[in-house]
Design a protein around this motif. Structure first.
Motif, mmCIF file in Angstrom:
data_model
loop_
_atom_site.group_PDB
_atom_site.id
_atom_site.type_symbol
_atom_site.label_atom_id
_atom_site.label_comp_id
_atom_site.label_asym_id
_atom_site.label_seq_id
_atom_site.Cartn_x
_atom_site.Cartn_y
_atom_site.Cartn_z
ATOM 1 N N ARG A 236 0.848 -1.182 0.000
ATOM 2 C CA ARG A 236 0.000 0.000 0.000
ATOM 3 C C ARG A 236 0.888 1.237 0.000
ATOM 4 N N LYS A 237 0.606 2.182 -0.896
ATOM 5 C CA LYS A 237 1.408 3.400 -0.984
ATOM 6 C C LYS A 237 1.430 4.140 0.350
ATOM 7 N N LYS A 238 0.275 4.219 1.024
ATOM 8 C CA LYS A 238 0.182 4.962 2.283
ATOM 9 C C LYS A 238 0.823 4.214 3.446
ATOM 10 N N GLU A 239 1.052 2.900 3.287
ATOM 11 C CA GLU A 239 1.620 2.133 4.383
ATOM 12 C C GLU A 239 3.138 2.026 4.290
ATOM 13 N N LEU A 240 3.714 2.369 3.137
ATOM 14 C CA LEU A 240 5.166 2.430 3.051
ATOM 15 C C LEU A 240 5.674 3.460 4.058
ATOM 16 N N PHE A 241 6.742 3.139 4.760
ATOM 17 C CA PHE A 241 7.297 4.136 5.651
ATOM 18 C C PHE A 241 8.805 4.237 5.446
ATOM 19 N N LYS A 242 9.361 5.310 5.958
ATOM 20 C CA LYS A 242 10.787 5.573 5.809
ATOM 21 C C LYS A 242 11.428 5.626 7.193
ATOM 22 N N THR A 243 12.521 4.891 7.366
ATOM 23 C CA THR A 243 13.243 4.956 8.635
ATOM 24 C C THR A 243 13.981 6.292 8.714
ATOM 25 N N SER A 244 14.514 6.591 9.889
ATOM 26 C CA SER A 244 15.238 7.851 10.045
ATOM 27 C C SER A 244 16.525 7.877 9.223
ATOM 28 N N ASN A 245 16.934 6.695 8.728
ATOM 29 C CA ASN A 245 18.109 6.609 7.858
ATOM 30 C C ASN A 245 17.755 6.817 6.384
ATOM 31 N N GLY A 246 16.454 7.095 6.119
ATOM 32 C CA GLY A 246 16.035 7.403 4.754
ATOM 33 C C GLY A 246 15.700 6.206 3.902
ATOM 34 N N LYS A 247 15.589 5.006 4.491
ATOM 35 C CA LYS A 247 15.294 3.794 3.736
ATOM 36 C C LYS A 247 13.792 3.485 3.792
ATOM 37 N N VAL B 83 4.530 -4.463 11.652
ATOM 38 C CA VAL B 83 5.874 -3.913 11.479
ATOM 39 C C VAL B 83 5.832 -2.404 11.699
ATOM 40 N N ILE B 84 6.765 -1.896 12.494
ATOM 41 C CA ILE B 84 6.784 -0.488 12.893
ATOM 42 C C ILE B 84 8.201 0.062 12.730
ATOM 43 N N GLY B 85 8.318 1.304 12.258
ATOM 44 C CA GLY B 85 9.650 1.879 12.109
ATOM 45 C C GLY B 85 9.671 3.237 11.447
ATOM 46 N N ASN B 86 8.496 3.852 11.271
ATOM 47 C CA ASN B 86 8.440 5.159 10.620
ATOM 48 C C ASN B 86 9.252 6.192 11.416
ATOM 49 N N ASN B 87 10.241 6.784 10.752
ATOM 50 C CA ASN B 87 11.119 7.792 11.362
ATOM 51 C C ASN B 87 11.902 7.263 12.563
ATOM 52 N N ARG B 88 12.049 5.945 12.642
ATOM 53 C CA ARG B 88 12.852 5.342 13.703
ATOM 54 C C ARG B 88 14.198 4.899 13.124
ATOM 55 N N LYS B 89 15.161 4.622 14.021
ATOM 56 C CA LYS B 89 16.494 4.224 13.557
ATOM 57 C C LYS B 89 16.498 2.824 12.953
ATOM 58 N N TYR B 90 15.559 1.994 13.390
ATOM 59 C CA TYR B 90 15.503 0.608 12.903
ATOM 60 C C TYR B 90 14.043 0.151 12.925
ATOM 61 N N VAL B 91 13.823 -1.064 12.469
ATOM 62 C CA VAL B 91 12.467 -1.610 12.347
ATOM 63 C C VAL B 91 12.202 -2.588 13.495
ATOM 64 N N GLY B 92 11.034 -2.457 14.109
ATOM 65 C CA GLY B 92 10.591 -3.380 15.156
ATOM 66 C C GLY B 92 9.243 -3.981 14.785
ATOM 67 N N ALA B 93 8.738 -4.858 15.631
ATOM 68 C CA ALA B 93 7.459 -5.498 15.320
ATOM 69 C C ALA B 93 6.723 -5.913 16.589
ATOM 70 N N LEU B 94 5.394 -5.811 16.529
ATOM 71 C CA LEU B 94 4.514 -6.412 17.523
ATOM 72 C C LEU B 94 4.015 -7.729 16.936
ATOM 73 N N ILE B 95 3.998 -8.775 17.736
ATOM 74 C CA ILE B 95 3.601 -10.104 17.258
ATOM 75 C C ILE B 95 2.513 -10.656 18.164
ATOM 76 N N THR B 96 1.483 -11.239 17.550
ATOM 77 C CA THR B 96 0.486 -11.983 18.323
ATOM 78 C C THR B 96 0.481 -13.425 17.823
ATOM 79 N N LEU B 97 0.106 -14.332 18.717
ATOM 80 C CA LEU B 97 0.143 -15.758 18.384
ATOM 81 C C LEU B 97 -1.271 -16.324 18.328
ATOM 82 N N ASP B 98 -1.432 -17.341 17.509
ATOM 83 C CA ASP B 98 -2.720 -18.017 17.369
ATOM 84 C C ASP B 98 -2.973 -18.857 18.624
ATOM 85 N N ASP B 99 -4.081 -18.606 19.272
ATOM 86 C CA ASP B 99 -4.386 -19.233 20.562
ATOM 87 C C ASP B 99 -4.331 -20.755 20.471
#
Length: 432
Positions: free
Chosen positions: A294-305, A328-344
Motif C-alpha cells: 500500500r502506498k500509504k503504508e510504506l514508511f521511511k526509517t530515520s536513515n532514509g530507507k 511492522v513499525i519503524g516510521n522515522n525510527r532508527k531501525y524496524v521493530g514489530a509487535l507479534i500476536t500468536l494463534d491461541d
C-alpha cells in the motif's frame, strides 16, 4: 423497478478506514451487472469455465463488505448454491460440513488453515509427518512445473500421484473434499502458503480489487497462475502503473465517487479518468499484476530507507506456524521493530507438547515461546534487506480483534488503532 437505470445508486459502502476517516463509496447498478458478466466472459476468453451452475460456494465474508457483496451477486448470475456462515472461528469446521467447490476469503483464513494442518502433522511426528513432507514436496514440484516454474520428471510425477492418493487426499477432506480452488483477495497471500495449497490440489487463485472498484478487478485464471501475482485485469478493465509505481484503473466497475465528498473524489481520479488505487504494483510481460504494498503504508526509517510492512508481515505469517499477526513499525525510527500476536489454538497445542502449562498470557511470555518465535524472526530476517530486518519485537499478551477495531471485518490491520492501543509496547521496542 422499471424506472431504475444502470446509473442509479445501488450500494453505498463506507471504507473500513485502515487509514484516515472512512469515506462512502457510491456504486451504481452498472458495477454489479458488469462484474457478473465480466467474470464469466473473462474465464471463457481464457478457454475456461471457472464457475458453473453446479458449483457450491461457502461464504463467510461480511455481507456489507464489498468482496462479500460481489460473492452474493455472482450466484445470482450463475445460479449456483451458496452456504452462508460468518463465524470466522468456524470456517474450517464448516468446510468439512458444507463441502463447497470453492470459497473466497482474505489470506488470514488460508494462513490459519495451513498452520492448523502443519501443527497437526508436527504433533503426529514419525512416519506420518515424513510421508506428509514427501507428498507436499513432490506435489509442489509438479504444481510449480505445470505453471512454468522448474521441471518435474516422470519419477517425480509418479511420486506426486502416489503421495496424493495416500496423504494429500486426506488433507483435502479437512476442506470438504470437493474444493476445486479457492479465491484470495483483500491482501497479499504468502507465496509459500500459495504453493502449499497448489501442492495439496486446491490452488488459491489470487484476485485484487478495492471497494472503489467493486472488489473484482483482477483474477488469476488457473491456466495463467503464477505465485505472488493477482492475475490480469478482467475484460473491460484497463490497468497501468504510474511513474511512482502506483496502480491506476479505469473501467465500468469503478465507483461514481465518494458520497458528499467532491474534494476526496477529485483527488483519486487522474485527468484522463483513471482511478488512483493507492497500491504499488508491477505488471509482467503477460499482463499479470503483482501488488507490492500500500502506498500509504510504506514508511521511511530515520536513515532514509523505505520499508514495505505488509510484505514482511505476510512472509512472517507464512514462516511461523503459531503466528496470528505481525505489525511492522519503524516510521522515522532508527531501525524496524514489530509487535507479534500468536494463534491461541496453535500455541496452546505447541505448549502442551512442550510441557508448558498456564493461561495464554503465561504461555506467550515463557522463555520457550520467545525462543520459538525468535527463531522464526531470524528466518524472516534472512530474507530481508539489512534496513528492513526486525531488530526487536514484542509478543503481545492477546490477539488483535475486530471487536476492539484493531482489525477490520475482512481481517486487515488498522495500524492507527493498534498504535493507540499498544503505544507502551511500541515505545519499548525503540528504547536504547
Amino acid at each position: 423497478v422499471d424506472a431504475t437505470t444502470m446509473e442509479h445508486l445501488a450500494t453505498l459502502i463506507y471504507t473500513s478506514g485502515t487509514t484516515g476517516r472512512p469515506k462512502g463509496v457510491r456504486l451504481p447498478h452498472r458495477v454489479w451487472v458488469f462484474e457478473a458478466y465480466t467474470a464469466e466472459a473473462t474465464a471463457k476468453s481464457a478457454g475456461e469455465d471457472l464457475l458453473t451452475i453446479d458449483d457450491k460456494q461457502f461464504l463467510w465474508l461480511p455481507l456489507a463488505h464489498v468482496m462479500g457483496k460481489l460473492f452474493m451477486v455472482l450466484p445470482l448470475h450463475y445460479g449456483f448454491e451458496t452456504a452462508v456462515d460468518g463465524r470466522i472461528d468456524k470456517i474450517v469446521d464448516n468446510l468439512a460440513v458444507v463441502k463447497p467447490t470453492f470459497m473466497a476469503s482474505a489470506p488470514r483464513v488460508f494462513e490459519k488453515a495451513y498452520n492448523g494442518v502443519e501443527a497437526a502433522m508436527v504433533a503426529k511426528g514419525g512416519i506420518t509427518e515424513k510421508l506428509y513432507r514427501w507428498a507436499v514436496k513432490n506435489g509442489g514440484a509438479v504444481f510449480e512445473a505445470d505453471h512454468g516454474v522448474g521441471h518435474a520428471g516422470a519419477f517425480t510425477r509418479w511420486q506426486a500421484k502416489l503421495g496424493d492418493r495416500i496423504v494429500l487426499s486426506k488433507v483435502r477432506e479437512r476442506f470438504g473434499g470437493r474444493a476445486r480452488f479457492f479465491i484470495s483477495g483483500s491482501a497479499a497471500l504468502n507465496p509459500e502458503i500459495s504453493r502449499w495449497f497448489g501442492a495439496v490440489g486446491m490452488p488459491v487463485l489470487e484476485g485484487y480489487g478495492l471497494t472503489e472498484s467493486s472488489a473484482g478487478t483482477t483474477l488469476t485464471q488457473p491456466s495463467q497462475y503464477r505465485t505472488g501475482y493477482v492475475g490480469r485485469p478482467l475484460n473491460g478493465i484497463e490497468a497501468k502503473v504510474d511513474s511512482d509505481g502506483e496502480l491506476l484503473l479505469r473501467g465500468p466497475s469503478i465507483m461514481d465517487g465518494y458520497h458528499n465528498n467532491p474534494e476526496a473524489t477529485a483527488e483519486v481520479f487522474t485527468e484522463d479518468g483513471f482511478f488512483r488505487t493507492g497500491d504499488i504494483a508491477e505488471i509482467d510481460d503477460q499482463g499479470r499484476i503483482r501488488i507490492t504494498d500500500r502506498k500509504k503504508e510504506l514508511f521511511k526509517t530515520s536513515n532514509g530507507k523505505y520499508v514495505a510492512p505488509a510484505l514482511i508481515e505476510s512472509t512472517f505469517r507464512g514462516l511461523c506456524p503459531v503466528a496470528s499477526q505481525m505489525v511492522v513499525i519503524g516510521n522515522n525510527r532508527k531501525y524496524v521493530g514489530a509487535l507479534i500476536t500468536l494463534d491461541d489454538a496453535a500455541i496452546t497445542a505447541w505448549a502442551e507438547k512442550a510441557g508448558i502449562t498456564g493461561s495464554y498470557k503465561e504461555i506467550v511470555s515463557s522463555p520457550q515461546v520467545h525462543g520459538l518465535v525468535g527463531g522464526y524472526v531470524d528466518e524472516l530476517n534472512a530474507t530481508l534487506n539489512r534496513w528492513e530486518q526486525i531488530k526487536t519485537y514484542r509478543i503481545l499478551p492477546r490477539d488483535l480483534t475486530v471487536e476492539r477495531q484493531e482489525i477490520t471485518p475482512s481481517l486487515k490491520l488498522r495500524r492507527k488503532v493498534i498504535a493507540e492501543h499498544f503505544n507502551y509496547d511500541i515505545e519499548k521496542l525503540f528504547e536504547e
